[in-house]
Design an enzyme around this catalytic site. Structure first.
Site, PDB file in Angstrom:
ATOM      1  N   ASP A 105       0.895  -1.102  -0.021  1.00 57.95           N
ATOM      2  CA  ASP A 105      -0.129  -0.181   0.007  1.00 57.95           C
ATOM      3  C   ASP A 105       0.843   1.266  -0.155  1.00 57.95           C
ATOM      4  OD1 ASP A 105      -1.587   2.120   0.527  1.00 57.95           O
ATOM      5  OD2 ASP A 105      -2.405   1.268   2.313  1.00 57.95           O
ATOM      6  N   SER A 119      -1.368  12.538 -15.271  1.00 63.32           N
ATOM      7  CA  SER A 119      -2.475  12.595 -15.910  1.00 63.32           C
ATOM      8  C   SER A 119      -2.893  13.845 -16.686  1.00 63.32           C
ATOM      9  CB  SER A 119      -4.072  12.346 -14.932  1.00 63.32           C
ATOM     10  OG  SER A 119      -5.048  12.476 -15.665  1.00 63.32           O
ATOM     11  N   TYR A 138      -8.946  13.913  -7.661  1.00 60.27           N
ATOM     12  CA  TYR A 138      -8.017  13.328  -8.713  1.00 60.27           C
ATOM     13  C   TYR A 138      -7.351  14.434  -9.311  1.00 60.27           C
ATOM     14  CZ  TYR A 138      -6.537  10.110 -12.420  1.00 60.27           C
ATOM     15  OH  TYR A 138      -5.679   9.380 -13.288  1.00 60.27           O
TER      16      TYR A 138
END
Length: 254
Positions: free
Chosen positions: A67, A145, A158
């Site tokens: 994680d 992104s 995001y």
């Protein structure tokens, strides 16, 4: 000679989607690959296991459960790579999650989860990998992104997290350029992965928006991003650092 012969690469989020494709491509090009993920198997039953792909290449590889938002787990993943193979040459910070909300509708726990995985995870894995990458004059490839470069509808957390990844990439590139550690990022557009399959199958209005914003006739594949990651991980990118390379079919050209 393959492009990554003799290299050891740690790829986070490598069980599914873009990370799966990157890990397989690295193995094909001669790297030893550490697959780091919270799960061993892909998110979708019809997605081929990264371990089957790596077996096909004949690459040496191992899996570590990780994680990336947990400092101890991030450090352990890096140490697994170094302890197992004696070095670390490439870090790919690919692990990421995406929930779709406007800012006022974003649950605080979902904001925290997105920022923790996408931004904090990139920071943590880099923090523990960089001392080893300084020794190897290595490479960091971060997954930002298009929504880290421009706004995206109903994607407040995001966008914030991927904007942080993009600018952290630029900042770290400055600090580590004297050590000849290349630190770059990729900014994928709409890539057909397990992360967006629900929208692709059940939300035609969202798909229509994405198609209208993508000048290229098709969406991208994980392999499109993997090819760009190979360039940034190889010696071919030795004079490239602090760059955020869009792999988006022209989305950010608007």
């Amino acid at each position: 000679m393959s492009r990554l012969d003799g290299s050891v690469a740690l790829v986070t989020g490598a069980s599914s989607g873009i990370g799966n494709a990157i890990a397989a491509a690295f193995g094909r090009e001669g790297a030893t690959v550490v697959v780091a993920d919270v799960r061993r198997e892909p998110k979708l039953d019809d997605e081929r296991s990264v371990f089957e792909k790596l077996d096909d290449t004949g690459a040496e590889y191992s899996f570590v459960e990780c994680d990336v938002s947990d400092p101890a787990a991030a450090e352990a993943a890096v140490e697994h790579a170094v302890d197992s193979y004696g070095q670390l040459d490439v870090l790919v910070n690919n692990a990421g999650i995406y929930y779709q909300y406007e800012a006022e509708a974003t649950p605080v726990e979902d904001w925290d989860a997105i920022v923790d995985v996408n931004a904090r995870g990139t920071f943590l894995c880099s923090k523990y990998a960089l001392p080893h990458l300084r020794e190897s004059a290595g490479k960091v490839v971060n997954l930002a992104s298009i929504f880290g470069l421009v706004g995206g509808g109903r994607s407040a957390a995001y966008c914030a997290s991927k904007g942080a990844v993009a600018n952290l990439t630029r900042q770290m590139a400055l600090d580590y350029a004297p050590d000849e550690v290349n630190i770059n990022a990729l900014a994928p557009g709409i890539i057909e992965t397990a992360q967006n399959v629900e929208w692709r199958e059940n939300a035609p209005e969202i798909i229509a928006e994405w198609e209208a914003a993508t000048p290229w006739p098709t969406f991208g594949s994980p392999e499109d991003v993997a090819d760009a990651a190979l360039f940034l991980a190889s010696d071919e990118s030795d004079f490239v650092t602090g760059a955020v390379l869009s792999v988006d079919g022209g989305w950010t050209s608007h």
